[in-house]
Design a protein around this motif. Structure first.
Motif, PDB file in Angstrom:
ATOM      1  N   UNK A  27      -8.164  -0.437  20.275  1.00  0.00           N
ATOM      2  CA  UNK A  27      -7.548  -1.233  21.338  1.00  0.00           C
ATOM      3  C   UNK A  27      -7.929  -2.712  21.260  1.00  0.00           C
ATOM      4  N   UNK A  28      -9.014  -3.027  20.539  1.00  0.00           N
ATOM      5  CA  UNK A  28      -9.510  -4.408  20.557  1.00  0.00           C
ATOM      6  C   UNK A  28      -9.508  -5.104  19.200  1.00  0.00           C
ATOM      7  N   UNK A  29      -9.381  -4.368  18.111  1.00  0.00           N
ATOM      8  CA  UNK A  29      -9.419  -4.966  16.774  1.00  0.00           C
ATOM      9  C   UNK A  29      -8.105  -4.680  16.045  1.00  0.00           C
ATOM     10  N   UNK A  30      -7.411  -5.722  15.655  1.00  0.00           N
ATOM     11  CA  UNK A  30      -6.088  -5.599  15.042  1.00  0.00           C
ATOM     12  C   UNK A  30      -6.089  -4.682  13.822  1.00  0.00           C
ATOM     13  N   UNK A  31      -7.028  -4.844  12.909  1.00  0.00           N
ATOM     14  CA  UNK A  31      -7.035  -4.011  11.703  1.00  0.00           C
ATOM     15  C   UNK A  31      -7.222  -2.538  12.053  1.00  0.00           C
ATOM     16  N   UNK A  32      -8.100  -2.242  12.998  1.00  0.00           N
ATOM     17  CA  UNK A  32      -8.319  -0.844  13.367  1.00  0.00           C
ATOM     18  C   UNK A  32      -7.112  -0.286  14.136  1.00  0.00           C
ATOM     19  N   UNK A  33      -6.494  -1.119  14.933  1.00  0.00           N
ATOM     20  CA  UNK A  33      -5.263  -0.757  15.630  1.00  0.00           C
ATOM     21  C   UNK A  33      -4.201  -0.346  14.609  1.00  0.00           C
ATOM     22  N   UNK A  34      -4.000  -1.210  13.599  1.00  0.00           N
ATOM     23  CA  UNK A  34      -2.988  -0.931  12.582  1.00  0.00           C
ATOM     24  C   UNK A  34      -3.336   0.320  11.785  1.00  0.00           C
ATOM     25  N   UNK A  77       2.027   8.398   1.066  1.00  0.00           N
ATOM     26  CA  UNK A  77       1.829   7.386   0.021  1.00  0.00           C
ATOM     27  C   UNK A  77       2.199   5.966   0.472  1.00  0.00           C
ATOM     28  N   UNK A  78       3.377   5.728   1.053  1.00  0.00           N
ATOM     29  CA  UNK A  78       3.676   4.346   1.457  1.00  0.00           C
ATOM     30  C   UNK A  78       2.773   3.842   2.583  1.00  0.00           C
ATOM     31  N   UNK A  79       2.348   4.738   3.455  1.00  0.00           N
ATOM     32  CA  UNK A  79       1.447   4.351   4.545  1.00  0.00           C
ATOM     33  C   UNK A  79       0.061   4.045   3.979  1.00  0.00           C
ATOM     34  N   UNK A  80      -0.355   4.829   2.974  1.00  0.00           N
ATOM     35  CA  UNK A  80      -1.648   4.596   2.326  1.00  0.00           C
ATOM     36  C   UNK A  80      -1.670   3.221   1.664  1.00  0.00           C
ATOM     37  N   UNK A  81      -0.559   2.804   1.091  1.00  0.00           N
ATOM     38  CA  UNK A  81      -0.484   1.465   0.486  1.00  0.00           C
ATOM     39  C   UNK A  81      -0.671   0.383   1.553  1.00  0.00           C
ATOM     40  N   UNK A  82      -0.079   0.594   2.711  1.00  0.00           N
ATOM     41  CA  UNK A  82      -0.262  -0.366   3.807  1.00  0.00           C
ATOM     42  C   UNK A  82      -1.709  -0.360   4.296  1.00  0.00           C
ATOM     43  N   UNK A  83      -2.324   0.822   4.307  1.00  0.00           N
ATOM     44  CA  UNK A  83      -3.732   0.926   4.714  1.00  0.00           C
ATOM     45  C   UNK A  83      -4.620   0.217   3.695  1.00  0.00           C
ATOM     46  N   UNK A  84      -4.312   0.357   2.408  1.00  0.00           N
ATOM     47  CA  UNK A  84      -5.080  -0.353   1.374  1.00  0.00           C
ATOM     48  C   UNK A  84      -5.076  -1.847   1.640  1.00  0.00           C
ATOM     49  N   UNK A  86      -5.172  -3.315   4.351  1.00  0.00           N
ATOM     50  CA  UNK A  86      -6.084  -3.646   5.452  1.00  0.00           C
ATOM     51  C   UNK A  86      -7.502  -3.908   4.945  1.00  0.00           C
ATOM     52  N   UNK A  87      -7.804  -3.432   3.734  1.00  0.00           N
ATOM     53  CA  UNK A  87      -9.134  -3.641   3.150  1.00  0.00           C
ATOM     54  C   UNK A  87     -10.155  -2.628   3.634  1.00  0.00           C
ATOM     55  N   UNK A  88     -11.373  -2.795   3.137  1.00  0.00           N
ATOM     56  CA  UNK A  88     -12.472  -1.878   3.462  1.00  0.00           C
ATOM     57  C   UNK A  88     -12.724  -1.849   4.949  1.00  0.00           C
ATOM     58  N   UNK A  89     -13.083  -0.692   5.472  1.00  0.00           N
ATOM     59  CA  UNK A  89     -13.389   0.609   4.863  1.00  0.00           C
ATOM     60  C   UNK A  89     -12.206   1.577   4.884  1.00  0.00           C
ATOM     61  N   UNK A  90     -11.032   1.103   5.233  1.00  0.00           N
ATOM     62  CA  UNK A  90      -9.913   1.994   5.531  1.00  0.00           C
ATOM     63  C   UNK A  90      -9.396   2.824   4.355  1.00  0.00           C
ATOM     64  N   UNK A  91      -9.226   2.269   3.150  1.00  0.00           N
ATOM     65  CA  UNK A  91      -8.742   3.126   2.056  1.00  0.00           C
ATOM     66  C   UNK A  91      -9.655   4.313   1.772  1.00  0.00           C
ATOM     67  N   UNK A  92     -10.961   4.121   1.862  1.00  0.00           N
ATOM     68  CA  UNK A  92     -11.902   5.228   1.634  1.00  0.00           C
ATOM     69  C   UNK A  92     -11.735   6.296   2.708  1.00  0.00           C
TER      70      UNK A  92
END
Length: 179
Positions: A27-34, A77-84, A86-92
């Motif tokens: 709710x408060x951090x854009x990257x985590x929201x996305x 797969x396409x959502x995972x590319x968007x998550x990538x 976002x950068x660390x730690x999300x792809x892991x």
């Protein structure tokens, strides 16, 4: 209250429920929201089976379900590319989640997410959503269902155990045989 199949006109309301019931960081951090929307909501709304809990003709909760792990993995797969992006730690987190679910996919090919706005919990709404999903999965011949839960969320763990789920590992993965 009534339960309906999801239709795309409710996508924003469903995303709002996802974020409202997610962690404070979502709710408060854009990257985590996305990340939360990409990982736990949008793919399901775009490609999987979803049921909505409706009150006054608006969604107040949902159960999102991928019936087949292999198809879900390809659909992600396409959502995972968007998550990538976002950068660390999300792809892991995506990789680890897929590996954890993949280890149990032969016995529990389906997995689900259920979220209900707080003011609509505790009155049997979660149970009704869950039973509607189980009926749909059994009709489709799905042999097992799994989900991930934060083990610190004792209310959720208790609910899933009441619904018949059993622990599959010590990381919060639970399963339910349907056949």
């Amino acid at each position: 209250m009534k339960i309906e199949m999801y239709t795309p006109e409710y996508k924003q309301a469903m995303e709002d429920i996802c974020i409202a019931t997610a962690s404070e960081r979502a709710r408060t951090q854009k990257r985590h929201h996305d990340f939360s929307l990409l990982m736990y909501c949008d793919e399901y709304l775009d490609r999987e089976k979803c049921l909505m809990l409706m009150a006054d003709d608006k969604p107040v909760g949902y159960v999102l379900c991928a019936e087949d792990y292999s198809a879900w993995k390809q659909n992600m797969a396409p959502y995972a590319k968007q998550i990538e992006a976002l950068g660390d730690p999300y792809p892991k987190r995506v990789h680890d989640g897929m590996a954890m679910y993949g280890a149990y996919a032969s016995e529990y090919p389906a997995h689900m997410h259920i979220d209900i706005l707080e003011q609509y919990t505790g009155g049997g709404n979660g149970t009704a959503l869950f039973h509607a999903l189980i009926e749909m999965l059994k009709k489709d011949g799905v042999k097992g269902l799994m989900l991930g839960v934060d083990l610190n969320n004792t209310r959720a763990v208790s609910f899933y155990k009441k619904m018949g789920f059993t622990p599959l590992n010590d990381m919060g993965l639970m399963g339910l045989k349907l056949q």
